[in-house]
Motif scaffolding. Structure first.
Motif, short mmCIF file in Angstrom:
data_model
loop_
_atom_site.label_atom_id
_atom_site.label_comp_id
_atom_site.label_asym_id
_atom_site.label_seq_id
_atom_site.Cartn_x
_atom_site.Cartn_y
_atom_site.Cartn_z
N GLN A 422 0.86 -1.19 0.00
CA GLN A 422 0.00 0.00 0.00
C GLN A 422 0.89 1.23 0.00
O GLN A 422 1.10 1.88 1.03
N SER A 423 1.40 1.54 -1.19
CA SER A 423 2.29 2.69 -1.34
C SER A 423 2.23 3.18 -2.77
O SER A 423 1.65 2.52 -3.64
N SER A 424 2.88 4.31 -3.01
CA SER A 424 2.90 4.87 -4.36
C SER A 424 3.67 4.00 -5.34
O SER A 424 3.59 4.21 -6.55
N GLU A 425 4.43 3.04 -4.83
CA GLU A 425 5.17 2.14 -5.70
C GLU A 425 4.25 1.12 -6.37
O GLU A 425 4.60 0.54 -7.40
N ASN A 426 3.09 0.91 -5.78
CA ASN A 426 2.11 -0.05 -6.30
C ASN A 426 1.12 0.72 -7.18
O ASN A 426 0.30 1.49 -6.68
N PRO A 427 1.14 0.55 -8.50
CA PRO A 427 0.32 1.38 -9.38
C PRO A 427 -1.18 1.29 -9.14
O PRO A 427 -1.89 2.29 -9.21
N TYR A 429 -2.72 0.62 -6.34
CA TYR A 429 -3.00 1.36 -5.11
C TYR A 429 -2.92 2.86 -5.37
O TYR A 429 -3.76 3.63 -4.88
N TYR A 430 -1.93 3.27 -6.14
CA TYR A 430 -1.73 4.69 -6.44
C TYR A 430 -2.95 5.27 -7.16
O TYR A 430 -3.43 6.37 -6.82
N TYR A 433 -5.98 5.27 -4.85
CA TYR A 433 -5.82 6.30 -3.83
C TYR A 433 -6.15 7.68 -4.38
O TYR A 433 -6.73 8.52 -3.68
N LEU A 502 -2.80 5.42 -14.75
CA LEU A 502 -1.66 5.78 -13.90
C LEU A 502 -1.17 7.19 -14.24
O LEU A 502 -0.90 7.99 -13.33
N GLN A 506 -1.18 10.44 -11.77
CA GLN A 506 0.06 11.19 -11.52
C GLN A 506 -0.15 12.68 -11.82
O GLN A 506 0.33 13.54 -11.06
N THR A 509 -2.12 14.14 -8.99
CA THR A 509 -1.29 14.32 -7.81
C THR A 509 -0.46 15.59 -7.92
O THR A 509 -0.34 16.36 -6.94
#
Length: 555
Positions: A422-427, A429-430, A433, A502, A506, A509
């Motif tokens: 669960q982080s920005s490294e996981n597309p 999840y990103y 989110y 994705l 981005q 964000t």
């Protein structure tokens, strides 16, 4: 996928593209053969303009002038056509024409996006077709494994994409319930029920042991017991596919049904081939002259012992689909079917079908990766790494995203550790989110203020200050969505939607980082940013829906 009206709606970039084509047509009489090659794309850098076209490069040889000179003429005429909407143009490199659009044009385009609502990006198919997508079609003698999972995610997403693009789509699962494999399954169950060794060419694993109860008080004829087991396995497949968020199949077609009736679909199809002179007998067998249509050798339809080949059944199945009125058939096959393509297309053509209307898409393999190395998961189902195991390990959303993130023509290394992260490294999840973050922002804003903002933007109340660079980039990313849907549908490439989602997340964000939304001043700026957030949320949700991934409102 939620039902929407896929009738084509306004696509803001269409007007700009048509302006470019119209000016090009004035320079070159008879542009028809070059229209499709003329592009309108976002340059790699913002300082190269908002959009760039290669029109001058393509027209120069016909016009008989240098590409940069042609680009200058194109730009001058576009400036006249577009008026105040085009701030300026620049000729770049060998003859690219870069276009710089004013803020009001971008804001006006955003209003078109919002006005389209749930139909934004839908219904752009130039020639809507009735399409049958047959996918998964897993062997019913065993549970669904990870390879089937990729096939299922891809076929389901492709069906969603094609329907959203404006085609009439039906989905079908072909059950291979005829032939010796069913009897072998029955023999394997009987052997286990009697405490005997499973035949060498039989089926093994925990799932077979769970079918032993079928032998209690039932027929001891292997074929009958095998069919009873197939019914159980198909039920389990349906349950697994439902858990995987695969939209329901319109039809479950059974191979055994192709051999029933007088004449049966198989007999009917062989009669057509014989009548047209496409079959012959040799060494006691019936052959198809498939070499007449590009196959490397002729193929057996009925063996010398009178037994039909699987190929005969497959030909009859495709003829049945033709006779049901499908203009295009798309089969999603496993990697082991690559050698089957030429013979199937040959048979289809022998039956009078257009081989271009039969698309045989081959899925490549899936490798599971844990801690940087290829891994196996639980083997509770014998040699199978099942779909159910995968969902238990990483969940539906991550499984579908990662199985769809690469072209079906390439092998997938599914990183189990990253898929759970669960982080920005996981597309996945990103992206989810980003959707949840927008939902939180809009909830904080309040329903009335959001509605007021949308009405203000729709009424043309634009911001009195220049758009921030992040706002401009986000608007242009939103405007790219219909084109991405079209490319993904036409190229049978759902992975393009994962890449677009994705990129959109981005850009949002960056916008959220650089541009205050709630409380931005003056009020018109806040309204525009609220409207931009709404459009982004809707578009991310649509992308996720096309992929069969959920769009959570909070995480």
């Amino acid at each position: 996928m939620s039902k929407i009206d896929t009738k084509a709606v306004s696509r803001p970039l269409d007007g700009l593209r048509e302006a470019v084509l119209s000016v090009a047509e004035e320079l070159v009489d008879g542009l028809a053969d070059r229209r499709e090659a003329i592009t309108l794309e976002r340059p790699p850098r913002a300082d190269f303009g908002d959009y760039s076209t290669n029109a001058a490069l393509l027209l120069a040889p016909v016009v008989g002038a240098p590409p940069r000179e042609v680009a200058e003429r194109l730009g001058t005429e576009l400036q006249r056509r577009l008026g105040a909407s085009l701030e300026r143009f620049e000729v770049a490199g060998p003859g690219f024409l870069n276009l710089f659009l004013v803020d009001p044009w971008l804001v006006g385009s955003l209003t078109e996006v919002l006005a389209a609502g749930a139909a934004y990006g839908a219904g752009a198919a130039a020639t809507p077709e009735r399409i049958l997508v047959e996918f998964v079609s897993a062997n019913p003698t065993g549970p669904m494994h990870v390879g089937h999972a990729r096939n299922a995610a891809y076929g389901d997403a492709l069906g969603r994409l094609l329907a959203f693009h404006g085609h009439e789509v039906e989905r079908e699962f072909y059950v291979n319930d005829a032939g010796s494999q069913v009897s072998k399954l029955g023999e394997s169950i009987l052997a286990l029920a009697r405490g005997e060794q499973v035949p060498e060419d039989g089926y093994r694993g925990a799932y077979v042991e769970q079918l032993i109860h079928l032998a209690e008080g039932q027929s001891t004829i292997p074929a009958e017991l095998g069919h009873a087991a197939v019914a159980v396995m198909v039920g389990a497949m349906q349950k697994s596919l439902g858990a995987f968020n695969v939209e329901g199949f319109d039809r479950w077609a059974y191979e055994s049904k192709l051999h029933e009736g007088d004449p049966s679909p198989v007999a009917h199809t062989l009669q057509i081939l014989e009548r047209e002179g496409h079959t012959y007998r040799s060494e006691g067998a019936l052959w198809l002259r498939s070499t007449d249509y590009g196959d490397d050798k002729d193929r057996v339809l009925i063996r010398s012992n009178g037994e039909h080949t699987y190929f005969a059944s497959d030909i009859a199945y495709h003829q049945d689909k033709r006779e049901r009125g499908f203009h295009r058939q798309i089969d999603v096959w496993g990697a082991d079917h690559h050698g089957y393509v030429a013979r199937m297309k040959a048979a289809y053509q022998a039956l009078g079908g257009d081989p271009e209307h039969l698309e045989l898409l081959i899925m490549q393999l899936v490798h599971l990766v844990r801690s940087g190395e290829r891994a196996q998961m639980s083997k509770r189902a014998g040699e199978f790494v099942t779909l159910d195991d995968l969902l238990t390990e990483i969940g539906v959303d991550a499984a579908r995203w990662y199985l769809l993130a690469r072209s079906h023509e390439t092998t997938v290394d599914l990183d189990l550790d990253l898929a759970r992260e669960q982080s920005s490294e996981n597309p996945v999840y990103y992206v989810q989110y980003a959707h949840a973050r927008i939902a939180a922002v809009l909830a904080k804003t309040g329903v009335q203020r959001v509605q007021g903002a949308l009405e203000s933007v729709a009424d043309g109340d634009s911001s009195p200050v220049p758009l921030h660079a992040a706002e401009r980039e986000l608007v242009k990313q939103l405007l790219a969505f219909p084109g991405e849907v079209q490319e993904a549908a036409e190229r049978r490439a759902p992975h393009r939607i994962t890449a677009y989602a994705l990129a959109l997340a981005q850009d949002f964000t960056a916008f959220y980082r650089d541009c205050r939304v709630v409380g931005a001043e003056p009020a018109m700026v806040e309204s525009l940013r609220i409207a931009l957030s709404v459009a982004t949320q809707h578009t991310i949700a649509r992308c996720l829906d096309l992929l069969g991934v959920s769009a959570p409102r909070e995480m």
